[in-house]
Design an enzyme around this catalytic site. Structure first.
Site, short mmCIF file in Angstrom:
data_model
loop_
_atom_site.label_atom_id
_atom_site.label_comp_id
_atom_site.label_asym_id
_atom_site.label_seq_id
_atom_site.Cartn_x
_atom_site.Cartn_y
_atom_site.Cartn_z
N GLY A 1 44.69 46.95 43.91
CA GLY A 1 43.68 47.02 44.95
C GLY A 1 43.55 45.76 45.79
O GLY A 1 42.79 45.72 46.75
N HIS A 2 44.32 44.72 45.46
CA HIS A 2 44.17 43.43 46.17
C HIS A 2 45.53 42.80 46.42
O HIS A 2 45.87 41.82 45.78
CB HIS A 2 43.31 42.48 45.36
CG HIS A 2 42.73 41.36 46.15
ND1 HIS A 2 43.33 40.12 46.24
CD2 HIS A 2 41.60 41.27 46.87
CE1 HIS A 2 42.59 39.31 46.97
NE2 HIS A 2 41.53 39.98 47.36
N PHE A 3 46.31 43.18 47.25
CA PHE A 3 46.28 44.31 48.18
C PHE A 3 47.51 45.15 47.91
O PHE A 3 48.54 44.59 47.55
CB PHE A 3 46.28 43.80 49.62
CG PHE A 3 45.08 42.92 49.93
CD1 PHE A 3 43.84 43.49 50.19
CD2 PHE A 3 45.18 41.55 49.93
CE1 PHE A 3 42.74 42.69 50.48
CE2 PHE A 3 44.07 40.74 50.21
CZ PHE A 3 42.85 41.31 50.49
N VAL B 1 47.93 39.77 46.17
CA VAL B 1 47.46 38.39 46.16
C VAL B 1 46.39 38.26 45.08
O VAL B 1 45.49 39.10 45.00
CB VAL B 1 46.86 38.00 47.54
CG1 VAL B 1 46.28 36.60 47.51
CG2 VAL B 1 47.91 38.11 48.63
#
Length: 142
Positions: free
Chosen positions: A46-48, A53
């Site tokens: 989810g990041h990203f 990252v």
């Protein structure tokens, strides 16, 4: 310190234990610890999704965990089931470069002072010798 000794000092567990090994530690002075950043980390989807990252707040958390290990070793006492190190403040946090899967995050913390149970540290994180984040942190052992 290997992962088993780290887990004897920190209450964190997967997925929130962010220190894999302690490289060097001088009680009352400083610590250098290691976090291997893997694509298997639960935050990367989810990041990203197209550009993974490591979140900056988790870099700060990893630095705080290293600082907590330094404090426990400085007082020469492994915590009992009730001892926890709590954040008391973060100042001058700066993020210089993204941390991505495959990086080895070197965590550095130095004790600036310990006054009435409030510890203050100068911390920074590096990847391949380049500073990626830094902050002054305060914590208390309870």
């Amino acid at each position: 310190m290997d992962i088993n000794e780290i887990m004897a000092y920190l209450p964190h567990r997967f997925p929130f234990l962010l220190v894999d090994r302690v490289i060097s530690l001088e009680p009352g002075k400083s610590i250098v610890a290691l976090k291997n950043v893997s694509m298997n980390e639960p935050f990367f989807p989810g990041h990203f999704p197209k550009h993974p990252v490591m979140p900056g707040v988790l870099i700060l958390e990893a630095l705080a965990q290293a600082a907590a290990l330094l404090s426990f070793k400085t007082v020469a006492d492994a915590p009992n089931g009730d001892a926890v190190v709590y954040f008391a403040g973060i100042d001058a946090a700066r993020f210089k470069k993204p941390v991505m899967p495959g990086d080895q995050l070197m965590l550095h913390a130095e004790i600036l002072r310990n006054l009435k149970g409030i510890w203050k540290y100068a911390t920074y994180a590096e990847v391949d010798g380049q500073r990626v984040a830094e902050a002054e942190m305060m914590a208390t052992l309870r």
